[in-house]
Design an enzyme around this catalytic site. Structure first.
Site, short mmCIF file in Angstrom:
data_model
loop_
_atom_site.label_atom_id
_atom_site.label_comp_id
_atom_site.label_asym_id
_atom_site.label_seq_id
_atom_site.Cartn_x
_atom_site.Cartn_y
_atom_site.Cartn_z
N LYS A 282 -116.59 -11.56 41.17
CA LYS A 282 -118.05 -12.22 41.20
C LYS A 282 -118.41 -12.54 42.80
O LYS A 282 -119.18 -12.49 43.47
CB LYS A 282 -118.41 -13.15 40.27
CG LYS A 282 -117.90 -13.10 39.37
CD LYS A 282 -119.92 -12.19 38.61
CE LYS A 282 -119.97 -12.22 37.29
NZ LYS A 282 -121.43 -11.92 37.39
N SER B 210 -111.49 -6.32 36.60
CA SER B 210 -112.50 -7.61 37.30
C SER B 210 -111.98 -8.96 37.74
O SER B 210 -112.70 -9.36 38.30
CB SER B 210 -113.32 -7.15 36.64
OG SER B 210 -113.06 -7.93 35.18
#
Length: 597
Positions: free
Chosen positions: A145, A399
């Site tokens: 992110k 992720s």
């Protein structure tokens, strides 16, 4: 698991006709796999809320409500994107070449690392393919992110940056914005729900951002952030639906192409709002179009798969919270446009499979991924097994690693089930001397990991609930066959979530209560959630059973028994709906009837 929902039937029911036997015969080359696709067959459900329509040339922004369970298929089956290469550019959106050049010139490396691409040797040997892990869990905030947040903020004009930024997030996006603001020297406000664990908001605070705890639910938090952005002239930094955020995430795809030395069959990417997969596809499909870009979603949080199927964005009427990093009801408008044009499709996986992949990653690299971070790994395995893929290079984007410690208990309980190393069974055993010994002899060398039995004086047979460790499916089948041939009827309950979450802990509590209704509720993890429930339903109705199972910040899974007559059902539904808690009626669940009645 078939359940009766209080809401009317939503959308359509999809069931794929693709079977495991079909998959075994599929050639492993890309062309053969693509040519072997079969479309799901479609059955219209009663009171259908969404109709199947022809391909839509112009994207719509409507988001009709759809149930996640309206899309059903085997895990690993590629739900194809039939609209691929048929998308239009939304007004104000960058075109394909703009995305490519913007990704190449992105400044994310002022703050992010070029994460390593590592071969998973143990998994590669087990799957029969070369499994490469794109380690975004090793970023400074343990998540990808950071890339998108920094890229958007770094492109803001100086005067705009000086007015500060604001975002709403309870997770990885919050830390990405906070660290980006620290590096860029700007003021950042992070709005987080009041239920956010202290460990999370403290970590954001340590990065120099101002944390505001506001709103019991995320929607309230987001509304506050957007309103304050308007009032103070701050820039709102969205988590995924912005071209600059998508561009920042796209640098992951650029790195994969650069790091891989041989041909790549597919890149598996977790999907929440769609920012990561949109960015990766925007780059990879322009420079290496032969590589398949495959999204991975949980069965109970499949907003992108359903949106691609319907040809427009849809809103999930409820969303599973276990993989909280991808628990999104509506995908982004720009992310959907790109995905509709460029990605090959989506595969769906179960909660058990995600837990198994978390364990796999720990055994492979001694790293603990969060559920959303292990999603792509679970999807890659399911896809490779379903299509019999061998010898190819596949990439899974790990992720994130912001795992809540209290979630690990559930992960460890379900990991072996997801890996098919443990099975949950129920066997009818005669209430006669020697029957228990016979049962143990028939189970034989299988390792019993859990066993629950209670003598029943008013029945000829009692039900034993137990779990066994196994190495192969054939071992389990052989054991069950032995039990059945000795008149010990056995039922496999391994796939029944109600059993794994609740009933295995309540074995022996049978009762037959008049007008008893059983429901599973998801209680939000916030002060007063239980009292709100009780104020709505008690003392109007008598509570006959209550089993609470916390799952960390995603909420508590609660099984409730309550006496509600047929004539009171409408009133009960109105009160239950007014709570705003997700719930399902489980009275008709086969396992419940088997173990609790």
């Amino acid at each position: 698991m078939e359940v009766l929902r209080f809401a009317p039937a939503q959308s359509i029911l999809l069931r794929t006709n693709f079977t495991g036997n079909d998959a075994a015969a599929v050639n492993t080359s890309s062309a053969a796999i693509r040519s072997s696709r079969r479309k799901p067959s479609i059955y219209a459900a009663a009171k259908s809320a969404v109709e199947i329509s022809p391909p839509i040339e112009k994207l719509t922004t409507a988001a009709p409500p759809v149930s996640p369970s309206s899309l059903q298929c085997e895990s690993g089956y590629l739900i194809p994107n039939d609209y691929m290469d048929n998308g239009g550019v939304r007004k104000g959106s960058p075109n394909a070449m703009e995305y490519l050049t913007n990704i190449l010139s992105s400044k994310v490396y002022d703050v992010a690392y070029e994460s390593p691409l590592q071969l998973a040797t143990k998994l590669s040997e087990r799957w029969g393919v070369n499994v490469w892990l794109k380690r975004e869990d090793l970023q400074p905030v343990f998540s990808f992110k950071l890339r998108g947040a920094y890229n958007m903020m770094a492109k803001l004009p100086k005067e705009q940056l000086q007015r500060g930024v604001i975002c709403s997030s309870a997770g990885n996006h919050a830390q990405g914005v906070a660290l980006s603001a620290q590096r860029l020297g700007c003021n950042a406000i992070i709005a987080m729900p009041v239920t956010t664990p202290e460990i999370k908001w403290k970590s954001v605070e340590r990065l120099g951002a101002t944390v505001v705890l506001v709103g019991a639910a995320y929607d309230e938090t987001q509304s506050y952030a957007k309103k304050r952005a308007e009032e103070e002239g701050r820039t709102f930094i969205p988590p995924f639906d912005h071209p600059d955020v998508i561009t920042g995430q796209g640098t992951v795809g650029m790195e994969i192409v650069r790091q891989m030395k041989g041909p790549v069959e597919a890149i598996f990417v977790p999907i929440g709002g769609g920012g990561l997969i949109a960015g990766i596809a925007a780059y990879v499909k322009r420079v290496s179009p032969q590589i398949k870009i495959i999204g991975v979603e949980p069965f109970d949080a499949n907003a992108m798969a359903l949106s691609l199927h319907h040809g427009q964005r849809v809103m999930l009427d409820q969303v599973g919270g276990f993989a909280d990093g991808v628990a999104v009801k509506v995908v982004g408008e720009e992310t959907f446009r790109i995905c509709r044009e460029l990605i090959d499709g989506v595969v769906l996986v179960s909660r058990d499979a995600i837990c198994a992949s978390i364990k796999d990653m720990f055994e492979e690299k001694r790293s603990i991924l969060e559920p959303a971070g292990a999603l792509s790994l679970a999807g890659a395995e399911a896809y490779c097994k379903y299509y019999g893929l061998k010898g190819a290079n596949v990439v899974a984007v790990t992720s994130g690693a912001n795992m809540n410690f209290d979630r690990l208990r559930l992960v460890t309980e379900l990991a072996n089930v997801g890996r098919r190393r443990e099975a949950v069974l129920a066997t009818y055993m005669p209430e006669a001397p020697g029957s228990f010994k016979l049962f143990c002899e028939l189970v034989g060398p299988m390792n019993i990991t859990e066993f629950k039995y209670r003598y029943s004086s008013d029945q000829e047979k009692s039900l034993v609930l137990y779990s066994v460790g196994l190495h192969t499916e054939a071992e389990l089948d052989e054991m069950v066959e032995k039990l059945e041939s000795s008149q010990l009827h056995t039922i496999n309950l391994t796939k029944n979530d109600l059993v794994k979450d609740h009933l295995r802990h309540l074995m022996g509590g049978r009762s037959n209560v008049k007008y008893e209704l059983f429901c599973r509720f998801i209680f939000p993890e916030r002060p007063g959630a239980l009292m709100k429930f009780l104020d709505a339903l008690s003392p109007r109705w008598n509570i006959t059973l209550f089993h609470y199972r916390g799952q960390g910040e995603t909420g508590a899974n609660v099984l409730v028994g309550i006496q509600v007559s047929d004539s009171e059902m409408d009133e009960f539904r109105d009160r239950a709906d007014s709570l705003g808690y997700e719930y399902e009626v489980e009275t008709g669940n086969e396992a419940f009837q088997l173990l609790m009645r």
